[in-house]
Design a protein around this motif. Structure first.
Motif, short mmCIF file in Angstrom:
data_model
loop_
_atom_site.label_atom_id
_atom_site.label_comp_id
_atom_site.label_asym_id
_atom_site.label_seq_id
_atom_site.Cartn_x
_atom_site.Cartn_y
_atom_site.Cartn_z
N LEU A 31 0.81 -1.22 0.00
CA LEU A 31 0.00 0.00 0.00
C LEU A 31 0.85 1.27 0.00
N GLY A 32 2.14 1.12 0.28
CA GLY A 32 3.03 2.27 0.32
C GLY A 32 3.05 2.97 1.67
N LEU A 33 2.50 2.35 2.71
CA LEU A 33 2.49 2.96 4.04
C LEU A 33 3.77 2.63 4.81
N VAL A 62 8.24 3.69 8.34
CA VAL A 62 6.99 4.34 7.93
C VAL A 62 7.33 5.28 6.78
N SER A 63 6.61 5.14 5.67
CA SER A 63 6.86 5.99 4.50
C SER A 63 6.25 7.36 4.72
N HIS A 64 6.52 8.27 3.79
CA HIS A 64 5.94 9.61 3.87
C HIS A 64 4.42 9.51 3.84
N LEU A 65 3.89 8.69 2.96
CA LEU A 65 2.44 8.48 2.87
C LEU A 65 1.90 7.92 4.18
N GLY A 66 2.63 6.99 4.78
CA GLY A 66 2.22 6.42 6.06
C GLY A 66 2.20 7.48 7.16
N ARG A 67 3.21 8.37 7.17
CA ARG A 67 3.24 9.45 8.17
C ARG A 67 2.08 10.42 7.95
#
Length: 86
Positions: A31-33, A62-67
């Motif tokens: 999911l890119g999270l 944690v990815s930028h999208l996850g943050r």
């Protein structure tokens, strides 16, 4: 993840929990999270391969999208909280 001898001697509930945990991590990566960080690999080199995992050695972050998602639901990371105070 548990090593194989521990895993084979574990009760079914532990095996089920382990599989769900691993599936959850994999899904969050898709999911890119979460994202895989392979550390400092020099250009032209490949990271060390972990045969037990079937993947290159890495850690999950944690990815930028996850943050962004965590901030949106009110669960910002300590890193983001520190940035917000600046």
């Amino acid at each position: 993840m548990m090593n194989l001898p521990e895993l084979l001697a574990s009760p079914r509930t532990t095996l089920d929990q382990s599989q769900l945990y691993e599936a959850g991590k994999d899904h969050l990566v898709r999911l890119g999270l979460l994202r895989k960080n392979y550390g400092n690999v020099k250009r032209g080199d490949t990271p060390e391969f972990d045969a037990s995992e079937g993947d290159f050695k890495h850690r999950l972050e944690v990815s930028h999208l996850g943050r962004m998602l965590l901030r949106e639901i009110g669960m910002e990371t300590p890193f983001d909280a520190q940035l917000a105070r600046r």
